[in-house]
Design an enzyme around this catalytic site. Structure first.
Site, short mmCIF file in Angstrom:
data_model
loop_
_atom_site.label_atom_id
_atom_site.label_comp_id
_atom_site.label_asym_id
_atom_site.label_seq_id
_atom_site.Cartn_x
_atom_site.Cartn_y
_atom_site.Cartn_z
N TYR A 1 11.81 -0.72 -9.35
CA TYR A 1 11.39 -1.58 -7.81
C TYR A 1 12.96 -1.67 -7.12
O TYR A 1 13.73 -2.31 -7.59
CB TYR A 1 11.02 -2.96 -8.55
CG TYR A 1 9.86 -3.14 -9.34
CD1 TYR A 1 8.77 -1.95 -9.09
CD2 TYR A 1 9.62 -4.15 -10.21
CE1 TYR A 1 7.62 -2.23 -9.84
CE2 TYR A 1 8.65 -4.24 -11.10
CZ TYR A 1 7.48 -3.24 -10.75
OH TYR A 1 6.51 -3.55 -11.74
N HIS B 1 6.66 1.97 -18.37
CA HIS B 1 6.07 1.79 -17.13
C HIS B 1 5.25 2.70 -16.45
O HIS B 1 5.63 3.95 -16.24
CB HIS B 1 7.52 1.66 -16.23
CG HIS B 1 7.06 1.07 -14.92
ND1 HIS B 1 8.07 0.70 -13.86
CD2 HIS B 1 5.85 0.72 -14.19
CE1 HIS B 1 7.47 0.09 -12.76
NE2 HIS B 1 6.11 -0.05 -12.87
P1 NAD Z 1 0.76 -9.30 -6.00
O1 NAD Z 1 -0.87 -9.17 -5.86
O2 NAD Z 1 1.45 -10.13 -6.73
O3 NAD Z 1 1.13 -9.46 -4.42
C1 NAD Z 1 2.24 -9.73 -3.90
C2 NAD Z 1 2.56 -9.83 -2.39
O4 NAD Z 1 1.91 -11.11 -2.08
C3 NAD Z 1 3.72 -9.96 -1.95
O5 NAD Z 1 3.97 -9.30 -0.45
C4 NAD Z 1 4.09 -11.17 -2.02
O6 NAD Z 1 5.40 -11.65 -1.00
C5 NAD Z 1 2.75 -11.95 -1.49
N1 NAD Z 1 2.67 -13.36 -1.93
C6 NAD Z 1 2.96 -13.66 -2.97
N2 NAD Z 1 2.63 -15.27 -3.02
C7 NAD Z 1 1.81 -15.36 -1.89
C8 NAD Z 1 1.33 -16.54 -1.28
N3 NAD Z 1 0.94 -17.65 -1.98
N4 NAD Z 1 0.76 -16.27 -0.02
C9 NAD Z 1 0.89 -15.09 0.38
N5 NAD Z 1 1.60 -14.06 0.22
C10 NAD Z 1 2.03 -14.24 -1.03
O7 NAD Z 1 1.41 -7.60 -6.17
P2 NAD Z 1 2.65 -7.31 -6.84
O8 NAD Z 1 3.86 -7.85 -6.64
O9 NAD Z 1 2.65 -5.76 -6.87
O10 NAD Z 1 2.35 -8.07 -8.52
C11 NAD Z 1 3.20 -8.80 -9.24
C12 NAD Z 1 4.12 -8.38 -10.12
O11 NAD Z 1 3.50 -7.70 -11.23
C13 NAD Z 1 5.11 -7.25 -9.53
O12 NAD Z 1 6.21 -7.96 -8.96
C14 NAD Z 1 5.40 -6.71 -11.04
O13 NAD Z 1 6.50 -7.57 -11.77
C15 NAD Z 1 4.26 -6.69 -11.50
N6 NAD Z 1 3.49 -5.37 -11.64
C16 NAD Z 1 3.93 -4.52 -12.50
C17 NAD Z 1 3.01 -3.16 -12.59
C18 NAD Z 1 3.20 -2.41 -13.56
O14 NAD Z 1 4.01 -2.40 -14.57
N7 NAD Z 1 2.81 -0.95 -13.21
C19 NAD Z 1 2.35 -3.00 -11.39
C20 NAD Z 1 2.15 -3.95 -10.37
C21 NAD Z 1 2.48 -5.28 -10.64
#
Ligand code: NAD
Length: 321
Positions: free
Chosen positions: A61, A126
């Protein structure tokens, strides 16, 4: 009425109790737009204040930036180490994928340094669909077991998008070897296919973390980032749903959080956050749904809008023609 505390949920057989809302730290790597160090630290501080105890990151990230920012946040806040749970990952880097035993063994030391920690609670391979799953089974996971014995990690996990990668690996490793799976974009209003895998995972005693409840920005008023891999049909349906909610005085992100949180077999709903405001909103969504339940009326209306694209996903990993 007293505001209920953020619920803690057991993670499979690990004994770990994760807050139902987990802090996804990918946005701290400026993956969804620039984030200042002070905003990153303030978001982590607010997360602790509101009862979040689980933080997830990866060297991938922001090309290690997320780990560094999270490390600074954790240090600045100064909560005792045994009061929070950190997961990071290995095998995926800005330079590409490498799941070799040598690389992942080196990777943990690099991550610990960036995070300023002595150990991580969960260490995950990952996005394994981009590697050889047989290498994951025969080489990567055994290397991670050695890191467990060395006390650098407490539990082992695997992550990725296609759900069949999880059964492939879990069917081939001894029971209790893989403690956790992290699935993403498969337990949101628009895609709930993770549900089908739940009985299998429960039976294996594997903990379930579900990430991206907002479908990586699809279920937000602002919409997804440029790099989002969804089809234009899916993007446009989500945009229509977000606009519908707004017009009704509702918030699509809150609705989406509450949808994901309602499945208690998911130990933590990992949402990406980069501001105090988002932390407050997402925790409020959790406490509100615990008190009053889901907004079933709006949810049904949004589900109707998203019906034509329900469970639509996108390719990820090595494509075989
Ligand atoms: P998400 O669906 O959580 O969306 C994140 C987006 O939504 C960001 O732009 C954030 O600023 C915004 N957001 C958060 N809260 C909000 C709110 N209340 N209102 C409006 N917008 C809001 O997607 P993500 O960040 O990709 O997934 C969450 C976490 O999961 C990642 O940070 C990561 O740690 C993990 N993840 C892991 C993998 C993997 O291991 N392959 C893949 C995806 C995500």
């Amino acid at each position: 009425m007293a505001v209920p505390k953020l619920e803690l949920r057991l993670l499979g057989n690990t004994g770990l109790k994760l807050s139902s809302v987990g802090f996804g730290a990918s946005p701290l790597g400026s993956v969804f737009g620039p984030v200042s160090e002070s905003d990153a630290v303030a978001s982590v501080r607010e997360a602790f204040r509101l009862g979040i105890n689980f933080f997830d990151t990866s060297p991938y990230y922001g090309g290690t930036l997320s780990e560094k920012m999270l490390g600074k946040g954790l240090k600045a806040v100064g909560v005792p180490r045994n009061e929070y749970i950190v997961s990071t990952k290995c095998g995926r880097y800005r330079e590409g994928f490498d799941f070799s035993a040598e690389r992942v063994t080196k990777s943990i030391d690099e991550s610990l340094e960036r995070l300023q920690l002595d150990y991580v609670d969960i260490f995950q391979c990952h996005d394994i669909e981009f590697g050889s799953l047989d290498q994951i089974v025969n080489e990567t996971i055994p290397a991670l077991q050695k890191l467990k014995e060395a006390g650098k990690i407490r539990f082992i996990g695997i992550t990725g998008l296609p759900l069949e990668i999880f059964t492939y690996v879990l069917d081939r490793v001894p029971p209790g070897t893989v403690d956790v799976i992290l699935s993403y974009c498969h337990y949101s209003i628009n895609d709930s296919t993770l549900e089908d895998l739940m009985p299998y995972l429960k039976n294996k005693g594997v903990g379930v973390i579900s990430a991206s409840p907002l479908a990586m920005g699809l279920l937000t008023e602002l919409g997804p980032p440029e790099w989002h891999p969804a089809s234009s049909e899916l993007k446009s349906a989500c945009q229509t749903a977000a606009a519908y909610c707004k017009e009704k005085g509702k918030n699509i992100s809150k609705l989406a959080m509450q949808y994901s949180l309602s499945n208690k077999d998911i130990s933590s709903v990992l949402v990406g956050m980069n501001s105090v405001k988002q932390v407050v909103e997402n925790v409020a969504a959790a406490t509100e749904v615990a008190l009053f339940g889901k907004d079933q009326e709006t949810l049904s209306e949004v589900e109707a809008i998203l019906k034509p694209v329900k469970n639509q996903t996108w390719p990820s990993g090595i494509q075989h023609s």
